[in-house]
Design an enzyme around this catalytic site. Structure first.
Site, mmCIF file in Angstrom:
data_model
loop_
_atom_site.group_PDB
_atom_site.id
_atom_site.type_symbol
_atom_site.label_atom_id
_atom_site.label_comp_id
_atom_site.label_asym_id
_atom_site.label_seq_id
_atom_site.Cartn_x
_atom_site.Cartn_y
_atom_site.Cartn_z
ATOM 1 N N CYS A 93 -0.460 4.113 2.135
ATOM 2 C CA CYS A 93 -0.267 3.983 3.579
ATOM 3 C C CYS A 93 1.188 4.243 3.958
ATOM 4 O O CYS A 93 1.461 4.851 4.986
ATOM 5 C CB CYS A 93 -0.616 2.565 4.053
ATOM 6 N N ASP A 94 2.108 3.745 3.155
ATOM 7 C CA ASP A 94 3.498 3.660 3.607
ATOM 8 C C ASP A 94 4.491 4.491 2.796
ATOM 9 O O ASP A 94 5.661 4.591 3.176
ATOM 10 C CB ASP A 94 3.950 2.187 3.570
ATOM 11 N N CYS B 162 0.821 -1.213 0.000
ATOM 12 C CA CYS B 162 0.000 0.000 0.000
ATOM 13 C C CYS B 162 0.855 1.263 0.000
ATOM 14 O O CYS B 162 1.317 1.702 1.061
ATOM 15 C CB CYS B 162 -0.919 -0.011 1.218
#
Ligand code: NAP
Length: 322
Positions: free
Chosen positions: A150-151, A147
């Site tokens: 997200c990261d 992701c």
């Protein structure tokens, strides 16, 4: 979680665009749907489906300037709630579709069912595929991610890679290029599966490089990823590359485990629906979204199929006298 003697008209399992569109339609049809939306168990597994892991959505009609995936899903959810959908943040642990009303367990697989429902709409979506390397479990969240949204922030000024040749891989690579020093797309063939517009954007991006006909053979690093070993598909020759981040974007698996042995599946594991409608192999159980779509897999098609499932469920309940 209380056990209810009430029989729900419609229970929707899943809360991506398919499930929440089904919720909007069945709520407006005064069927008082229950949506069991899932619960977060990792950065890549959250209520709201795959759009929660997506950055800009530019092709969902009605948003000429684009919208982020999480914002879009928040809108779907609020719209379902506005018309009376009840949303439960939990995971269904077991279903029994051999009795009617159908039975569902949440938080336990024993004892009396948590819910009973006259109809069920399956909207459990699909999950990211992994490479199958033993090191993946160790390094997930420690340099390995599925992701970028997200990261990606954690890989500022680093040399990182993305695995895959589809739209997801290029979308991840483009997003990551905002943070990373370089982003190398590792693809097992010499042509991309991604749409032409995404290809053009990736080829135009000076930070994005391509490694063609190459697979990932291993990941190095105990506490964190320190390097990626790649292998040339033709020669088998291995190269150690000092990437400190790897994003796996090689497709998805439909989430059908709950229904094993109860609903018919296609050979590739996707749920089977019949007659160009949302009916599954069990009367009163309908399916929508990516769990039953291995072809289009778009937010808009998932939403469209959610509408179909809601209308099919409504008409079926009406025919049954409810
Ligand atoms: P996909 O189209 O199935 O692409 C998966 C990619 O991963 C393929 O290039 C495949 O290689 C590669 N791959 C699969 N297994 C692999 C393995 N074990 N090792 C190495 N490589 C592997 O999946 P996706 O990119 O997730 O896209 C899914 C659907 O969503 C598509 O319809 C796509 O258009 C859509 N989507 C759209 C957008 C957008 O419009 N913004 C964004 C994301 C996704 P091969 O090419 O050799 O098979």
């Amino acid at each position: 979680m209380s056990t209810s003697d009430d029989v729900r008209n419609v229970t929707i399992i899943g809360s991506g665009p398919g499930g929440l569109t089904a919720a909007i339609y069945t709520a407006r049809a005064t069927l008082e749907p229950l949506v069991i939306e899932g619960e977060p168990s990792s950065t890549s597994d959250q209520p709201g489906g795959q759009l929660m892991l997506t950055t800009d959505v530019e092709n969902f009609p009605g948003f000429p300037d684009g919208i982020t995936g999480p914002e879009l899903m928040a809108g779907f959810r609020a719209q379902a709630v506005r018309f009376g959908a009840e949303i439960l943040t939990a995971k269904v642990s077991r279903v029994d579709l051999t009795t009617w009303p159908f039975e569902l367990w949440v938080g336990t697989t024993d004892g009396d069912p948590t819910y009973r429902s006259r109809s069920v709409i399956v909207a459990t979506g699909a999950s990211s595929l992994m490479l199958g390397l033993p090191a993946e479990q160790r390094l997930l969240g420690h340099g390995l991610s599925t992701c970028a949204t997200c990261d990606g922030f954690f890989f500022r000024d680093q040399d990182i890679c993305v695995v895959g040749g589809g739209d997801s891989a290029l979308e991840e690579a483009l997003f990551l290029s905002r943070f990373a020093r370089t982003v190398t797309v590792i693809h097992r063939r010499d042509t991309l599966r991604a749409s032409k517009i995404m290809q053009a954007r990736a080829f135009d991006n000076p930070k994005i490089e391509f490694l063609w006909n190459t697979v990932v053979a291993d990941l190095l690093g105990e506490e964190r990823l320190t390097a990626v070993i790649t292998a040339d598909v033709a020669t088998g020759e291995q190269t150690t590359r000092p990437f400190t981040g790897i994003f796996v974007a090689i497709g998805h698996r439909p989430n059908t485990g709950l229904f094993a042995g109860q609903l018919e599946l296609h050979d590739n594991g996707y749920l089977r629906t019949f007659d160009d409608r949302s009916h599954t192999s069990v009367e009163g159980v309908f399916a929508c979204g990516d769990v039953q779509d291995d072809w289009y897999r778009q937010a808009i098609t998932a939403a469209g199929s959610g509408c179909m499932a809601a209308i099919d469920a409504e008409r079926w309940l009406e025919a049954k006298g409810h």
